[in-house]
Every structure is written in structure tokens, then in C-alpha cells.
Design a protein around this motif. Structure first.
Motif, PDB file in Angstrom:
ATOM      1  N   GLY A   1       0.805  -1.214   0.000  1.00 15.64           N
ATOM      2  CA  GLY A   1       0.000   0.000   0.000  1.00 15.64           C
ATOM      3  C   GLY A   1       0.840   1.267   0.000  1.00 15.64           C
ATOM      4  N   LYS A   2       1.927   1.254   0.794  1.00 14.14           N
ATOM      5  CA  LYS A   2       2.819   2.417   0.823  1.00 14.14           C
ATOM      6  C   LYS A   2       3.504   2.616  -0.518  1.00 14.14           C
ATOM      7  N   LEU A   3       3.894   1.516  -1.171  1.00 19.51           N
ATOM      8  CA  LEU A   3       4.559   1.629  -2.468  1.00 19.51           C
ATOM      9  C   LEU A   3       3.598   2.148  -3.534  1.00 19.51           C
ATOM     10  N   LEU A   4       2.331   1.791  -3.420  1.00 16.99           N
ATOM     11  CA  LEU A   4       1.342   2.278  -4.384  1.00 16.99           C
ATOM     12  C   LEU A   4       1.103   3.775  -4.262  1.00 16.99           C
ATOM     13  N   GLU A   5       1.486   4.365  -3.130  1.00 16.62           N
ATOM     14  CA  GLU A   5       1.325   5.807  -2.939  1.00 16.62           C
ATOM     15  C   GLU A   5       2.411   6.621  -3.642  1.00 16.62           C
ATOM     16  N   SER A   6       3.443   5.935  -4.145  1.00 13.51           N
ATOM     17  CA  SER A   6       4.571   6.630  -4.760  1.00 13.51           C
ATOM     18  C   SER A   6       4.270   6.998  -6.207  1.00 13.51           C
ATOM     19  N   ASP A   7       4.201   8.299  -6.495  1.00  8.79           N
ATOM     20  CA  ASP A   7       3.982   8.750  -7.875  1.00  8.79           C
ATOM     21  C   ASP A   7       5.154   8.382  -8.772  1.00  8.79           C
TER      22      ASP A   7
ATOM     23  N   ASP B   1      14.973   3.351  -7.537  1.00  5.16           N
ATOM     24  CA  ASP B   1      13.899   4.013  -6.777  1.00  5.16           C
ATOM     25  C   ASP B   1      13.001   2.995  -6.085  1.00  5.16           C
ATOM     26  N   LEU B   2      12.843   1.815  -6.716  1.00  5.44           N
ATOM     27  CA  LEU B   2      12.024   0.770  -6.089  1.00  5.44           C
ATOM     28  C   LEU B   2      12.667   0.298  -4.793  1.00  5.44           C
ATOM     29  N   GLY B   3      13.996   0.096  -4.817  1.00  4.55           N
ATOM     30  CA  GLY B   3      14.692  -0.329  -3.602  1.00  4.55           C
ATOM     31  C   GLY B   3      14.581   0.704  -2.491  1.00  4.55           C
ATOM     32  N   LYS B   4      14.733   1.976  -2.849  1.00  4.45           N
ATOM     33  CA  LYS B   4      14.619   3.042  -1.838  1.00  4.45           C
ATOM     34  C   LYS B   4      13.207   3.115  -1.281  1.00  4.45           C
TER      35      LYS B   4
ATOM     36  N   GLN C   1       7.139   5.127 -13.322  1.00  3.53           N
ATOM     37  CA  GLN C   1       8.135   4.186 -13.843  1.00  3.53           C
ATOM     38  C   GLN C   1       7.490   2.886 -14.307  1.00  3.53           C
ATOM     39  N   ALA C   2       6.509   2.412 -13.565  1.00  2.00           N
ATOM     40  CA  ALA C   2       5.836   1.172 -13.969  1.00  2.00           C
ATOM     41  C   ALA C   2       5.094   1.360 -15.287  1.00  2.00           C
ATOM     42  N   ALA C   3       4.528   2.544 -15.490  1.00  2.00           N
ATOM     43  CA  ALA C   3       3.787   2.822 -16.721  1.00  2.00           C
ATOM     44  C   ALA C   3       4.715   2.971 -17.924  1.00  2.00           C
ATOM     45  N   SER C   4       5.972   3.323 -17.674  1.00  2.00           N
ATOM     46  CA  SER C   4       6.891   3.650 -18.762  1.00  2.00           C
ATOM     47  C   SER C   4       7.915   2.558 -19.043  1.00  2.00           C
ATOM     48  N   ASN C   5       7.945   1.493 -18.238  1.00  2.00           N
ATOM     49  CA  ASN C   5       8.982   0.478 -18.369  1.00  2.00           C
ATOM     50  C   ASN C   5       8.382  -0.921 -18.347  1.00  2.00           C
ATOM     51  N   THR C   6       9.141  -1.875 -18.872  1.00  3.35           N
ATOM     52  CA  THR C   6       8.737  -3.275 -18.780  1.00  3.35           C
ATOM     53  C   THR C   6       8.910  -3.747 -17.336  1.00  3.35           C
ATOM     54  N   ARG C   7       8.358  -4.907 -17.042  1.00  2.17           N
ATOM     55  CA  ARG C   7       8.472  -5.468 -15.697  1.00  2.17           C
ATOM     56  C   ARG C   7       9.935  -5.672 -15.304  1.00  2.17           C
ATOM     57  N   GLU C   8      10.755  -6.174 -16.254  1.00  4.39           N
ATOM     58  CA  GLU C   8      12.164  -6.426 -15.955  1.00  4.39           C
ATOM     59  C   GLU C   8      12.912  -5.118 -15.694  1.00  4.39           C
TER      60      GLU C   8
ATOM     61  N   LEU D   1       2.548  -6.118  -7.543  1.00  9.64           N
ATOM     62  CA  LEU D   1       2.754  -4.684  -7.348  1.00  9.64           C
ATOM     63  C   LEU D   1       2.868  -3.956  -8.681  1.00  9.64           C
ATOM     64  N   TYR D   2       3.663  -4.509  -9.600  1.00 10.59           N
ATOM     65  CA  TYR D   2       3.869  -3.859 -10.897  1.00 10.59           C
ATOM     66  C   TYR D   2       2.536  -3.673 -11.624  1.00 10.59           C
ATOM     67  N   ASP D   3       1.699  -4.711 -11.622  1.00 12.48           N
ATOM     68  CA  ASP D   3       0.407  -4.623 -12.301  1.00 12.48           C
ATOM     69  C   ASP D   3      -0.486  -3.573 -11.642  1.00 12.48           C
ATOM     70  N   ALA D   4      -0.457  -3.534 -10.303  1.00 10.07           N
ATOM     71  CA  ALA D   4      -1.280  -2.558  -9.590  1.00 10.07           C
ATOM     72  C   ALA D   4      -0.829  -1.127  -9.878  1.00 10.07           C
ATOM     73  N   LEU D   5       0.491  -0.912  -9.983  1.00  9.26           N
ATOM     74  CA  LEU D   5       1.010   0.430 -10.302  1.00  9.26           C
ATOM     75  C   LEU D   5       0.593   0.840 -11.709  1.00  9.26           C
ATOM     76  N   ARG D   6       0.659  -0.086 -12.652  1.00  4.81           N
ATOM     77  CA  ARG D   6       0.245   0.231 -14.027  1.00  4.81           C
ATOM     78  C   ARG D   6      -1.253   0.511 -14.112  1.00  4.81           C
ATOM     79  N   GLU D   7      -2.044  -0.254 -13.360  1.00  7.76           N
ATOM     80  CA  GLU D   7      -3.480   0.004 -13.334  1.00  7.76           C
ATOM     81  C   GLU D   7      -3.780   1.377 -12.756  1.00  7.76           C
ATOM     82  N   LYS D   8      -3.009   1.765 -11.746  1.00  8.23           N
ATOM     83  CA  LYS D   8      -3.203   3.084 -11.150  1.00  8.23           C
ATOM     84  C   LYS D   8      -2.852   4.183 -12.148  1.00  8.23           C
ATOM     85  N   ALA D   9      -1.752   3.957 -12.894  1.00 10.65           N
ATOM     86  CA  ALA D   9      -1.354   4.935 -13.909  1.00 10.65           C
ATOM     87  C   ALA D   9      -2.414   5.043 -14.995  1.00 10.65           C
TER      88      ALA D   9
END
Length: 369
Positions: free
Chosen positions: A285-291, A310-313, A296-303, A353-361
Motif C-alpha cells: 500500500g505504501k509503495l502504491l502511494e509513490s507517484d 527508486d524501487l529499492g529506496k 516508472q511502472a507505466a513507462s517500463n517493462t516489468r524487468e 505490485l507492478y500490475d497494480a502500479l500500471r493500473e493506477k497509472a
């Protein structure tokens, strides 16, 4: 060790340490290696780190005193499964015959056998790899191509599973029924050689563990269990009916089961499964709050996204944020880089997480504004 399931006979064996999942006949075969009699041997014990005592008891109940079948096994299941496997088009009769001829030829070399079977295995492995690459390329951009690639991978996995089912069923039924059909035996010989070569998704080299160092461990006694077989209901064995009918499990239930298994592997201590699931959901949930992560998820492949610094931070900040509510689990994650890496894999894998971020975007682009 697998040898405990394949006829290991050592009368002096009196204690067993179990650190792997056992169920059904595998549990009975493994633990029963302690049963061999020897002069002076008057007790046995099992120290089990993994299994539930009641599940072990139920496995033994099925074979206690007299094992019974609840119905009759249909010998025709072998014909049905052979027809299904032949109809998939992953091999042809000529390829089966070449392998069988190499297997039965007197003084045949291992190279001859490999020359017969490897082209089939290589073709299937390349098909799986190509489907996985198409899945990665289509992820998030082409739903139809993504689903087609995923279906192809699942079909190949199901084919591999059905090969194992055929071999097990034939090994059992072939001792009882005279099929009078050489094609049935040919398939068994062909599948027996093909199955070990189908290592789908394991193209990478072995993992280097030379620098791994054990820093600490914790043992906790969970008590002694006395599993008494006499009394109670004795379940019956189910016969073979519809063999080779692999079904895709309900996605949500399968996803939740995988998350639970992964968090149990990651975290020790006394936290319950519900606490661990709540912790993963808190961090997600906290990661989903990150714009930044949404962009980045919307602009990049999963790999590409998985390699983002930024994901690690953001993950580290989310773990720190969860410290007050989940002190024990957050401390384990903060103290161990491997746990954090496992958390990242879990979030990008079954936690989606990646799918949820893309759906949010996507929602932010199509929503009112």
C-alpha cells in the motif's frame, strides 16, 4: 534425501530429522524407514520442522492394517491419456519410434539415444522460451498477446505434468493389466527419456552460494506429539479415474497461497500468517502511494522496473514506515538484505505490485481531470 522414498534399508536407523514437506504415501514411505528391526533398537523418534502432526497421522491411517480402494480403477485411463498426449502435436510417432529403437538396440551408445530424444526436448524448450519472451514483450501493452503467451506456457507445463502422470499410472497398471499394445509401452519408454529434459524456465546457470554465510539461527520446541493410529475413521484410497486432467487453479486462491508460502519462507519468529499477510499489504500500500513508482511502472517493462533503484529506496522507506505496526517483521527486513530482496520478488511476483502500479497509472490517465 530422496533415497528415503526409494527403498533405503538401514536397520540401525532410529531417528529422523525432517525439513521438507511430506504428504500421503510419501510421508508413510519416508517415516517408515525407521521401522526396520535391529537388536538393541527399542525406540524411534522424528524431529519434524515442517509438517502438521494431524496430516501425518491421516496419511498413516489410510494404510493402517488394511488399505482399501473406494472404487475400481479403470485400466482404460492409459488409452485416454495416450490419445490426449498424442493429440497435442508436441511429438510424432516417428520420433517415438526413433527413441525406442535407440533404447532397445543392442550395444547402442548414449550418444545415439541423445540424438533421438534431444531434438524433441530442444523444440519444446525453445517453444517455452519464445512464449516467455513474448509474454515479457507484451506485458501491459497487448493483453491478447500476453494471454496467448501465458496460455502456451501453461499448456507446456501441463504437458510435462501429464507425462509424469502417464509414467506413474502405467508403472502401476502395467503390473496388473495386460494391455497387449506395444504403443503403450513405447510411449512409456519415450516419456521416461523426455520428461527429465523438460526443465522449463530454468535456463540460467546455477546460483553461486560460495559467499553465503550463516550468521544466526533459532530453534523453538513445539512439543512432543503422540500420534495414535487405533480408533477413528480409516479413509479409503481413491482409484485412478481422470488422469492427466490438469486444471488451472482459481487465480485469486492460487495467488494467495503462493504469497503465504513465500512470506513463511522469508520470515521467522512467532508472527501468524495473518500478521505476515497484513505486513505485505501494508508495504504494498505504501509503495502504491509513490507517484515515482507509478510513472516508472507505466513507462517500463516489468524487468526494467524491477531494476529501478527508486524501487529499492521506496521499499526500504515502506519497511521503516511499517515498523511501529509490525515491529518484529520490519526488524527482520531491515536487518537482512536477503529478506528485502525476497520481499521485492514477492511484491513483483504473486503480490502483483507492478500490475497494480500500471493500473493506477492507467486510471489516472482515463479518469476525470
Amino acid at each position: 534425501a530422496n533415497k528415503f522414498q526409494t527403498g533405503f534399508d538401514q536397520p540401525l536407523l532410529c531417528g529422523m530429522y525432517v525439513d521438507r514437506r511430506l504428504a500421503g504415501i510419501q510421508a508413510v514411505q519416508t517415516l517408515s524407514r525407521l521401522n526396520r528391526a535391529h537388536r538393541g533398537k527399542d525406540t524411534t523418534y522424528v524431529l519434524d520442522f515442517v509438517n502438521d502432526p494431524q496430516e501425518i497421522l491421516e496419511a498413516f491411517r489410510m494404510y493402517y492394517e488394511t488399505a482399501e480402494l473406494s472404487a475400481v480403477t479403470d485400466p482404460n485411463v492409459i488409452f485416454d491419456l495416450r490419445q490426449k498426449l498424442d493429440g497435442l502435436g508436441y511429438y510424432d510417432a516417428n520420433e517415438v519410434d526413433r527413441v525406442v529403437a535407440a533404447e532397445l538396440r543392442e550395444n547402442a551408445s548414449q550418444a545415439e539415444l541423445l540424438a533421438a530424444i534431444e531434438p524433441v526436448a530442444d523444440r519444446l524448450l525453445r517453444s517455452f522460451k519464445a512464449a516467455r519472451e513474448r509474454l515479457g514483450a507484451a506485458a501491459g501493452s497487448d493483453a491478447e498477446a500476453e494471454n496467448a503467451a501465458r496460455d502456451e506456457m501453461e499448456a507446456l507445463r501441463a504437458f510435462k505434468g501429464d507425462l509424469g502422470v502417464y509414467l506413474r499410472a502405467y508403472a502401476f497398471l502395467g503390473q496388473i493389466f495386460d494391455y497387449g499394445n506395444t504403443e503403450i509401452e513405447k510411449r512409456a519408454m519415450f516419456f521416461r527419456r523426455l520428461l527429465p529434459l523438460l526443465e522449463f524456465g530454468r535456463e540460467r546457470e546455477g546460483v553461486d552460494l560460495s559467499q553465503v554465510e550463516l550468521t544466526h539461527h533459532r530453534l523453538r520446541a513445539l512439543g512432543r506429539q503422540n500420534l495414535s493410529l487405533p480408533g477413528g475413521e480409516y479413509p479409503k484410497l481413491e482409484p485412478m479415474t481422470d488422469v492427466g486432467t490438469h486444471q488451472v487453479r482459481e487465480p485469486a486462491r492460487e495467488q494467495l497461497g503462493e504469497i503465504i508460502a513465500r512470506v513463511n519462507d522469508l520470515f521467522g519468529g512467532d508472527a501468524s500468517e495473518n500478521d505476515k499477510l497484513a505486513y505485505v499489504n501494508h508495504v504494498k500500500g505504501k509503495l502504491l502511494e509513490s507517484d515515482v513508482l507509478v510513472h516508472q511502472a507505466a513507462s517500463n517493462t516489468r524487468e526494467q522496473f524491477s531494476s529501478s533503484p527508486d524501487l529499492g529506496k521506496a521499499l526500504l522507506n515502506a519497511i521503516i514506515d511499517a515498523f511501529a505496526a509490525h515491529t518484529e517483521l520490519s526488524k527482520q527486513a531491515l536487518d537482512s538484505e536477503s529478506v528485502r530482496a525476497g520481499m521485492k520478488d514477492l511484491l513483483l511476483g504473486p503480490a502483483r505490485l507492478y500490475d497494480a502500479l500500471r493500473e493506477k497509472a492507467e486510471a489516472s490517465r482515463t479518469g476525470p481531470g
